[in-house]
Design a protein around this motif. Sequence first.
Motif, PDB file in Angstrom:
ATOM      1  N   LEU A   1     -23.465 -54.710  21.448  1.00  0.00           N
ATOM      2  CA  LEU A   1     -22.072 -54.618  21.856  1.00  0.00           C
ATOM      3  C   LEU A   1     -21.149 -55.233  20.816  1.00  0.00           C
ATOM      4  N   VAL A   2     -21.542 -56.379  20.290  1.00  0.00           N
ATOM      5  CA  VAL A   2     -20.736 -57.025  19.250  1.00  0.00           C
ATOM      6  C   VAL A   2     -20.707 -56.154  17.993  1.00  0.00           C
ATOM      7  N   LEU A   3     -21.873 -55.666  17.562  1.00  0.00           N
ATOM      8  CA  LEU A   3     -21.950 -54.863  16.338  1.00  0.00           C
ATOM      9  C   LEU A   3     -21.148 -53.575  16.442  1.00  0.00           C
ATOM     10  N   THR A   4     -21.134 -52.973  17.641  1.00  0.00           N
ATOM     11  CA  THR A   4     -20.487 -51.671  17.792  1.00  0.00           C
ATOM     12  C   THR A   4     -19.026 -51.750  18.219  1.00  0.00           C
ATOM     13  N   ARG A   5     -18.538 -52.961  18.539  1.00  0.00           N
ATOM     14  CA  ARG A   5     -17.171 -53.063  19.019  1.00  0.00           C
ATOM     15  C   ARG A   5     -16.279 -53.986  18.202  1.00  0.00           C
ATOM     16  N   VAL A   6     -16.807 -54.643  17.224  1.00  0.00           N
ATOM     17  CA  VAL A   6     -16.006 -55.476  16.327  1.00  0.00           C
ATOM     18  C   VAL A   6     -15.839 -54.724  15.013  1.00  0.00           C
ATOM     19  N   ASP A   7     -14.593 -54.545  14.578  1.00  0.00           N
ATOM     20  CA  ASP A   7     -14.295 -53.733  13.400  1.00  0.00           C
ATOM     21  C   ASP A   7     -14.999 -54.218  12.137  1.00  0.00           C
ATOM     22  N   PHE A   8     -15.240 -55.516  12.049  1.00  0.00           N
ATOM     23  CA  PHE A   8     -15.767 -56.121  10.826  1.00  0.00           C
ATOM     24  C   PHE A   8     -17.051 -55.439  10.335  1.00  0.00           C
ATOM     25  N   PHE A   9     -17.905 -55.011  11.252  1.00  0.00           N
ATOM     26  CA  PHE A   9     -19.207 -54.473  10.871  1.00  0.00           C
ATOM     27  C   PHE A   9     -19.160 -52.995  10.468  1.00  0.00           C
ATOM     28  N   GLY A  10     -18.076 -52.315  10.790  1.00  0.00           N
ATOM     29  CA  GLY A  10     -17.910 -50.927  10.385  1.00  0.00           C
ATOM     30  C   GLY A  10     -18.632 -49.915  11.257  1.00  0.00           C
ATOM     31  N   ILE A  11     -19.480 -50.376  12.177  1.00  0.00           N
ATOM     32  CA  ILE A  11     -20.229 -49.445  13.032  1.00  0.00           C
ATOM     33  C   ILE A  11     -19.304 -48.784  14.050  1.00  0.00           C
ATOM     34  N   LYS A  12     -18.315 -49.546  14.510  1.00  0.00           N
ATOM     35  CA  LYS A  12     -17.364 -48.995  15.475  1.00  0.00           C
ATOM     36  C   LYS A  12     -16.666 -47.763  14.900  1.00  0.00           C
ATOM     37  N   GLN A  13     -16.234 -47.863  13.651  1.00  0.00           N
ATOM     38  CA  GLN A  13     -15.562 -46.730  13.015  1.00  0.00           C
ATOM     39  C   GLN A  13     -16.502 -45.542  12.875  1.00  0.00           C
ATOM     40  N   LEU A  14     -17.781 -45.836  12.572  1.00  0.00           N
ATOM     41  CA  LEU A  14     -18.755 -44.759  12.420  1.00  0.00           C
ATOM     42  C   LEU A  14     -18.975 -44.038  13.744  1.00  0.00           C
ATOM     43  N   LEU A  15     -19.179 -44.812  14.825  1.00  0.00           N
ATOM     44  CA  LEU A  15     -19.433 -44.212  16.137  1.00  0.00           C
ATOM     45  C   LEU A  15     -18.200 -43.500  16.681  1.00  0.00           C
ATOM     46  N   SER A  16     -17.018 -43.884  16.170  1.00  0.00           N
ATOM     47  CA  SER A  16     -15.771 -43.276  16.637  1.00  0.00           C
ATOM     48  C   SER A  16     -15.294 -42.167  15.704  1.00  0.00           C
ATOM     49  N   SER A  17     -16.109 -41.847  14.703  1.00  0.00           N
ATOM     50  CA  SER A  17     -15.710 -40.818  13.737  1.00  0.00           C
ATOM     51  C   SER A  17     -15.836 -39.433  14.358  1.00  0.00           C
ATOM     52  N   ASP A  18     -15.094 -38.493  13.811  1.00  0.00           N
ATOM     53  CA  ASP A  18     -14.959 -37.169  14.419  1.00  0.00           C
ATOM     54  C   ASP A  18     -16.277 -36.418  14.613  1.00  0.00           C
ATOM     55  N   PRO A  19     -17.225 -36.487  13.666  1.00  0.00           N
ATOM     56  CA  PRO A  19     -18.472 -35.738  13.900  1.00  0.00           C
ATOM     57  C   PRO A  19     -19.230 -36.171  15.149  1.00  0.00           C
ATOM     58  N   LEU A  20     -18.971 -37.399  15.632  1.00  0.00           N
ATOM     59  CA  LEU A  20     -19.679 -37.915  16.798  1.00  0.00           C
ATOM     60  C   LEU A  20     -18.826 -37.869  18.065  1.00  0.00           C
TER      61      LEU A  20
ATOM     62  N   MET B   1      -3.580 -31.912  27.827  1.00  0.00           N
ATOM     63  CA  MET B   1      -4.803 -32.265  28.546  1.00  0.00           C
ATOM     64  C   MET B   1      -6.010 -32.017  27.652  1.00  0.00           C
ATOM     65  N   ASN B   2      -6.485 -33.086  27.040  1.00  0.00           N
ATOM     66  CA  ASN B   2      -7.602 -33.007  26.104  1.00  0.00           C
ATOM     67  C   ASN B   2      -8.602 -34.112  26.410  1.00  0.00           C
ATOM     68  N   TRP B   3      -9.868 -33.796  26.262  1.00  0.00           N
ATOM     69  CA  TRP B   3     -10.941 -34.770  26.488  1.00  0.00           C
ATOM     70  C   TRP B   3     -11.692 -34.979  25.190  1.00  0.00           C
ATOM     71  N   ASN B   4     -11.668 -36.208  24.708  1.00  0.00           N
ATOM     72  CA  ASN B   4     -12.364 -36.570  23.487  1.00  0.00           C
ATOM     73  C   ASN B   4     -13.396 -37.636  23.825  1.00  0.00           C
ATOM     74  N   PHE B   5     -14.643 -37.228  23.876  1.00  0.00           N
ATOM     75  CA  PHE B   5     -15.715 -38.110  24.321  1.00  0.00           C
ATOM     76  C   PHE B   5     -16.477 -38.652  23.114  1.00  0.00           C
ATOM     77  N   LYS B   6     -16.354 -39.975  22.902  1.00  0.00           N
ATOM     78  CA  LYS B   6     -17.107 -40.637  21.842  1.00  0.00           C
ATOM     79  C   LYS B   6     -18.519 -40.892  22.364  1.00  0.00           C
ATOM     80  N   VAL B   7     -19.393 -39.949  22.103  1.00  0.00           N
ATOM     81  CA  VAL B   7     -20.704 -39.905  22.749  1.00  0.00           C
ATOM     82  C   VAL B   7     -21.487 -41.203  22.563  1.00  0.00           C
ATOM     83  N   LEU B   8     -21.682 -41.627  21.328  1.00  0.00           N
ATOM     84  CA  LEU B   8     -22.493 -42.808  21.072  1.00  0.00           C
ATOM     85  C   LEU B   8     -21.727 -44.108  21.245  1.00  0.00           C
ATOM     86  N   TYR B   9     -20.404 -44.031  21.434  1.00  0.00           N
ATOM     87  CA  TYR B   9     -19.617 -45.239  21.664  1.00  0.00           C
ATOM     88  C   TYR B   9     -19.611 -45.611  23.143  1.00  0.00           C
TER      89      TYR B   9
END
Length: 555
Positions: free
Chosen positions: A322-341, A354-362
């Motif tokens: 949770l810390v690794l994927t939700r704190v900007d410092f590690f860069g994983i959050k940006q990766l999981l929130s990137s458009d291909p995912l 009315m649009n649904w944007n589901f960050k699957v791995l986030y």
Amino acid sequence: MYSLIAALPILLCVILMVAFGWPAKRAMPLAYLSAASEAGFLWKMQGVRIAGGTVLGFLSALEILLIIFGAILLMNVLKLSGAMASINRLFSHITRDARLQCVLIGCVFAGFIEGSAGFGTPAALAAPILISLGFPPLAAATVCLIYNSWPVEPGPVGVPLLTASSTVRDAVLALGGDHEKFTKLLTRWVCLPQMIGGCLIIIVGVAVLVKVFGRKHSFRDLLPAIPFCLFSGAVIGTIYLIMAFFAGPELTSMTAFIGALPVLILAARKGFLVPKEVWTFDGSEEWGDPAWKSSGVTNATVDKGMHPFKAWLPYLIIGILLVLTRVDFFGIKQLLSSDPLILHVTNIFGNADMNWNFKVLYNPGILPFVLVSLLTMLMHGMRSGEAAQAVKATFRQISGAAVALLFGIAMVNLYRYSGSEGMDSMLYMMADAMAGLFRGAYFIAAPLIGVLGAFMSGSNTVSNTLFASIQFETATILGISQVLIVALQAMGGAIGNMICIHNIVAVCATTGTNGNEGRLIRTNIIPCLIYAFTVAAIVGIFLAAGVNPMPELLR
């Protein structure tokens, strides 16, 4: 008049659940149909708009259902692998007193989870631990919901507070203010009243536990636990305010509660401020209400003599992820929130807004909960039959929650999108009516509007999105501090988590107490109002003293 009509579907839902004891899976579809009828006939909402809002609501509900599924799956895996029995023994060795267990697990441990993940996961994760320690399932659900309020603001990586600040950015800039300073001030003025109210809610949670679920149903059983409750609030609050004033909103909730947990565990082990007489639920099968018990399909806890570290390892991995994927410092959050995912569903039924944007791995239901559940099956050496049993039981437990969530969020969307040319949305009308009703005492109404938003949407973030700008403009019109009023909105949204339908449905599904949603609302509405009026009174005192942080932004 229209504002009262707009409130009727919500009132219908509340009456059916609270007065008649209907489960949410029956009440919510009926409330949705009522809201759809009003939106179409009175608000002239087009059929494609109603259909679009409904589908968008169903899609949004899937995100929450994934989180619930992950939390329930992890619980079932831990029960069948023998980990839950080991965790039970560990907390039993810290203290056997249920009042202290309630604080340590339902408040402090769950507070860390809220600061890390949010989305209603704290109650879903902490309640099963309390149940494994002997708490009646309904008691565990009740106190965990009550405590899922203080850490919700600033919340998971500061998202709810940052959302409130972002929503009013243009209004702050229009007044010549500095938005970055506004965010810093908002953080401080949210956390100061929250800290005071949070210390009180720790006591209130234990009070509900002993009064509603205790053998004697007496507040006298609360008195010996008050010193430890106050000490807990002081430890959490000290870290909470330090982080709020010097670090910002992102890590405030997470750091405050995880930092306090080892201190309070050590204090409990050493007997510091611990009640002399141990208070437990031993024998509750004989003197408790049958409705307290699980009415759903749950798996019996298996004891395999597992080492405590191995049992706690899944939670440790979850915390790290949770810390690794939700704190900007590690860069994983940006990766999981990137458009291909991200899964995009746009222009639903031709509605551009009315649009649904589901960050699957986030989504925390997938990463980390489902992932860690699968890893746990391997780490704990579960047999294929045990793993299959855990998965099957999870699907059975989530079925009732699915119906309530699908129609509940669909109804919220109808409220949000019901505005038409010359007519404000149903949601805006209700909030505006509350502001007009309270006028000079608007500081009392402000947190209640936040509570309303969270009650309907199940999210402090959504509540802030809907109402922060309205609160800011109303404060400007009334000539009172915009910072303090938006802070009250944010706090109200956090407090509303203890009665919001979606959180209640989630925790009932997790604890196997489906059908008790109305009873939980009846029980928790009093702590909710106590907390809301407490922070309102604190801010009211500041307003009466002439405190207005807004001019600091204009220098």
